[in-house]
Scaffold this motif. Sequence first.
Motif, short mmCIF file in Angstrom:
data_model
loop_
_atom_site.label_atom_id
_atom_site.label_comp_id
_atom_site.label_asym_id
_atom_site.label_seq_id
_atom_site.Cartn_x
_atom_site.Cartn_y
_atom_site.Cartn_z
N GLY A 248 0.96 -1.31 0.05
CA GLY A 248 0.16 0.11 -0.08
C GLY A 248 0.84 1.34 0.09
N VAL A 249 1.97 1.32 -0.18
CA VAL A 249 2.87 2.38 0.02
C VAL A 249 3.40 2.57 -1.49
CG1 VAL A 249 5.28 3.54 0.57
CG2 VAL A 249 4.07 1.70 2.04
N ASP A 250 3.10 3.89 -1.83
CA ASP A 250 3.54 4.62 -3.04
C ASP A 250 4.89 4.99 -3.25
OD1 ASP A 250 3.93 6.11 -5.45
OD2 ASP A 250 2.17 7.36 -5.22
N GLU A 251 5.83 4.34 -3.83
CA GLU A 251 7.23 4.48 -3.77
C GLU A 251 7.90 5.98 -4.26
OE1 GLU A 251 9.41 1.14 -5.44
OE2 GLU A 251 8.06 -0.30 -4.48
N SER A 252 6.67 6.44 -5.01
CA SER A 252 7.17 8.05 -5.32
C SER A 252 6.59 9.02 -4.66
CB SER A 252 7.16 8.14 -6.63
OG SER A 252 5.72 7.83 -7.26
N ASP A 253 5.85 8.75 -3.81
CA ASP A 253 5.16 9.65 -2.87
C ASP A 253 5.81 10.63 -2.13
OD1 ASP A 253 3.01 11.07 -1.60
OD2 ASP A 253 3.14 9.64 0.36
N PRO A 254 6.13 11.85 -2.43
CA PRO A 254 6.96 12.72 -1.65
C PRO A 254 6.95 12.73 0.07
CG PRO A 254 5.53 14.04 -2.67
CD PRO A 254 5.21 12.62 -3.27
N GLU A 255 5.46 12.68 0.45
CA GLU A 255 5.17 12.29 1.99
C GLU A 255 6.05 11.02 2.16
OE1 GLU A 255 4.01 14.49 3.89
OE2 GLU A 255 3.36 15.82 2.26
N ALA A 256 5.88 10.13 1.43
CA ALA A 256 6.27 8.81 2.16
C ALA A 256 7.83 8.97 1.87
CB ALA A 256 6.01 7.77 1.41
N LEU A 257 8.29 9.54 1.33
CA LEU A 257 9.87 9.53 0.88
C LEU A 257 10.44 10.43 1.89
CD1 LEU A 257 10.04 9.94 -2.90
CD2 LEU A 257 10.56 7.96 -1.53
N GLY A 258 9.82 11.58 2.30
CA GLY A 258 10.22 12.67 3.12
C GLY A 258 10.14 11.72 4.65
N HIS A 259 9.18 10.86 4.82
CA HIS A 259 9.19 10.08 6.24
C HIS A 259 10.34 9.24 6.24
CE1 HIS A 259 6.54 7.50 9.09
NE2 HIS A 259 7.67 7.80 9.67
N ALA A 260 10.75 8.39 4.99
CA ALA A 260 11.74 7.55 5.13
C ALA A 260 13.15 8.22 5.28
CB ALA A 260 11.93 6.99 3.71
N VAL A 261 13.52 9.64 4.67
CA VAL A 261 14.73 10.11 4.73
C VAL A 261 14.72 10.69 6.28
CG1 VAL A 261 14.99 10.59 2.33
CG2 VAL A 261 14.04 12.50 4.02
N ARG A 262 13.45 11.29 6.87
CA ARG A 262 13.69 11.62 8.27
C ARG A 262 14.00 10.58 9.08
NH1 ARG A 262 12.69 16.31 10.71
NH2 ARG A 262 13.19 16.35 12.94
N LEU A 263 13.46 9.35 8.93
CA LEU A 263 13.79 8.12 9.72
C LEU A 263 15.32 7.80 9.96
CD1 LEU A 263 11.55 4.77 9.72
CD2 LEU A 263 14.36 4.76 9.42
N ALA A 264 15.94 7.95 8.74
CA ALA A 264 17.38 7.57 8.65
C ALA A 264 18.09 8.57 9.34
CB ALA A 264 17.90 7.89 7.05
N GLU A 265 17.64 10.20 9.45
CA GLU A 265 18.47 11.17 10.39
C GLU A 265 18.19 10.62 11.73
OE1 GLU A 265 18.62 15.79 11.03
OE2 GLU A 265 17.14 15.03 9.49
N GLU A 266 16.88 10.23 11.84
CA GLU A 266 16.54 10.17 13.42
C GLU A 266 17.69 9.04 13.98
OE1 GLU A 266 14.25 11.51 15.49
OE2 GLU A 266 13.10 12.92 13.95
N LEU A 267 17.78 8.08 13.15
CA LEU A 267 18.56 6.84 13.58
C LEU A 267 19.86 7.10 13.46
CD1 LEU A 267 16.25 4.00 12.06
CD2 LEU A 267 16.39 4.48 14.49
N GLY A 268 20.53 8.31 12.99
CA GLY A 268 21.81 8.39 13.02
C GLY A 268 22.59 8.47 11.88
N ALA A 269 22.00 8.18 10.50
CA ALA A 269 22.77 8.03 9.46
C ALA A 269 23.34 9.41 9.02
CB ALA A 269 21.95 7.66 8.39
#
Length: 264
Positions: free
Chosen positions: A148-169
């Motif tokens: 159910g995830v749209d792989e090009s949805d900017p909201e979903a992509l924004g969530h993914a990149v923020r998750l990476a920052e939150e985890l210390g990447a």
Amino acid sequence: MNPGIDARLTRISTDGRYLIVPMDHGITMGAVKGLKDIESTIDAVTAGGADAVLTQKGIAPRVHPNKNGAGYVVHVNASTTIGPDENDKRMTGTVRDAVRAGADAVSMHLNVGSTYEPKQIEDLATLTTEAADLGIPVLAMAYARGPGVDESDPEALGHAVRLAEELGADVVKTGYSGDGDSFTHVTESTRLPVVIAGGSKGTDRETVEMVRGAMDGGAAGVSMGRSIFQHDDPGAIARAVSAVVHDDAGVEEALQQGGFAGGE
């Protein structure tokens, strides 16, 4: 800031811009075009302007003699296309393995929104802690990918990149939303440098247009695999992409620098 991480980030980038060519696909897809003679491909793309190449740890002896002084990233998880679920990425190495292999950075793939997201979050959190202890940068390949995830949805992509920052990447790679305007939301969702994946191989013009759009949307570069290493002339397409990433070239100029007459 961690001086070791800062120093090593300069080895996989140029003035804060990134052109990384991942070639870890052999574990995923087998020895496909461009990876059988990986030595020649590495030589071509780094001579063409790639800042770094990326492989699994076992390929390190084939990388170092051929990378023309470019940086090296070791990827530490994987799955296969013939396995039960390609989204189920399992750990294949540690930060210490990568250091022993001569890496300047490590990378890890996680599918945000997939069934395997919880374990992959744990794995990335552990990886960033271990990497920080050794002064090694982490490239998180954080995709919006799952039921159910749209792989090009900017909201979903924004969530993914923020998750990476939150985890210390330290750097984050994600999919492209399709245009520079919508991608701005993605790059504004984090303070990390954001690089885009190459996606399915298109024409030379489509590849360069995608890179130009991402850069206009605030990207710090690309981490582009098959569109470069499976190209009939990997060095030429690397030159074209490098012109956009490193020289801020427009599409036509970049195609010309790559030697693509007519810009197909």
